[in-house]
Write an enzyme that holds these catalytic residues in place. Sequence first.
Site, mmCIF file in Angstrom:
data_model
loop_
_atom_site.group_PDB
_atom_site.id
_atom_site.type_symbol
_atom_site.label_atom_id
_atom_site.label_comp_id
_atom_site.label_asym_id
_atom_site.label_seq_id
_atom_site.Cartn_x
_atom_site.Cartn_y
_atom_site.Cartn_z
ATOM 1 N N SER A 185 0.841 -1.191 0.000
ATOM 2 C CA SER A 185 0.000 0.000 0.000
ATOM 3 C C SER A 185 0.879 1.246 0.000
ATOM 4 C CB SER A 185 -0.843 -0.028 1.281
ATOM 5 O OG SER A 185 -1.428 1.221 1.528
ATOM 6 N N TYR A 209 -2.308 -0.645 11.114
ATOM 7 C CA TYR A 209 -2.535 -1.304 9.816
ATOM 8 C C TYR A 209 -1.357 -1.027 8.873
ATOM 9 C CZ TYR A 209 -3.911 -1.803 4.981
ATOM 10 O OH TYR A 209 -3.899 -2.120 3.646
ATOM 11 N N LYS A 222 1.797 -3.498 7.032
ATOM 12 C CA LYS A 222 2.216 -3.563 5.614
ATOM 13 C C LYS A 222 3.727 -3.360 5.497
ATOM 14 C CE LYS A 222 -1.575 -4.591 3.821
ATOM 15 N NZ LYS A 222 -1.809 -5.779 3.025
ATOM 16 N N LEU A 245 -13.630 6.626 1.279
ATOM 17 C CA LEU A 245 -14.467 7.683 0.698
ATOM 18 C C LEU A 245 -15.567 7.151 -0.225
ATOM 19 C CD1 LEU A 245 -15.101 10.670 0.312
ATOM 20 C CD2 LEU A 245 -13.404 10.722 -1.523
#
Length: 351
Positions: free
Chosen positions: A126, A151, A155, A202
Amino acid sequence: MRKTTLITGGAGYIGSHTALALINAGHHVLVLDNLCNSCRECITRLEQLTDTHVDFINGDMCDPILLDGIFSRYDIDSVVHFASLKSVEESVRKPLDYYANNVAGTLNLCKVMAAHEVFKLVFSSSATVYGDPAQTPILEDFGTGKPVNPYGRTKLMIEELLTDLCHSDPRWSIALLRYFNPIGAHESGMIGEDPKGRPNNLLPCLTQVAIGRIPELTVFGSDYPTVDGTCVRDYIHVVDLANGHLAALQVMQHHSGINSWNLGTGIGYSVLQIIHSFEDITGITIPYRFAPRRLGDIAKCWADPSKAGRELGWSAQRGLEQMITDTWRWQSSNPQGYQSSIETPARVAVK
Ligand code: NAD
Ligand code: WQD
């Protein structure tokens, strides 16, 4: 036995689109998913879309005995590893769950892969690994930064774990695909993003306002140093993202070692630009109100995707209008996500 690509988390949003792309390209795939954030119905939809049976195991990647059995039973030659918990907000409340599932789960997967001499791994990383970048667009060689939540740290830890693993044994071939902001859905409207519980991202929030599941959209922050004061992100169509995995797998046939690639469009849009584009494309007015900045949000984040262009022969093909049209087709055909109906959803017209 047929050569098989194992897709962990393949019933999820990005995994299901990638499974579809791989099947359509002639790969035999096996999906492993414990359905903690997805539905069995997604696999049924994949079968309808491909007119083929999709091998699916409802199970947990953290279970070493299960994984060992899977690698013994199938002739797996590569793994595309999506399985992960992904809510930033939840990761702050439940960090142990995130480290256990994401980091320990990946460790478990890699151990079983090595034991079965399977060394090709595509990992869902990410843009969060860049932290708050000093400049945009972001290039891979900026190096990683400091992710601002558990989180994001899972990653980065996994990227580091995989880097060490690759350096320890030249047989490994690992792709770290750093996604920017995936949105959109397959053009059929049959598969798409279906988060369990209240969404945080979003586009799911926006479409749930549009169908009346949420009364209004909260826009976090209006005073960022951006074009209109709202945050800017690099939104990428999930089908383009899925095709990036296919491109990485092809290149990995001939290369070993570890490599990172940004998968983004290179174009940034602000939150208000997204809302207004959605209104223009669908004809639906989105009630929204401004709220203070959300903790951990950065002002601007978009990719320089040219490395993926040069080395994978991949670039995003779909623009914002198609991303929004496809997102809305999925959400309006499936107002309750996969729970809406076990029937094939009706196509919904978009203005
Ligand atoms: P998703 O939640 O839709 O898919 C993840 C899937 O993994 C789910 O189906 C879930 O049930 C499954 N899963 C989780 N833990 C598991 C376990 N222990 N065993 C088996 N299955 C398990 O999420 P997504 O948006 O499709 O994300 C896929 C990957 O991409 C994740 O690794 C995520 O961190 C990464 N990613 C996502 C985004 C994004 O904005 N969606 C951005 C960057 C990176
Ligand atoms: C985008 C913009 C919000 C919801 C997150 C993770 C990241 C990656 C992708 C996995 C921001 C604003 C949002 C709302 C809003 N995931 N917003 N109202 O934060 O860029 O990235 O998902 O790796 O790690 O952090 O994406 O979609 O949550 O937010 O105003 O109701 O929309 O403030 O500016 P983000 P997002």
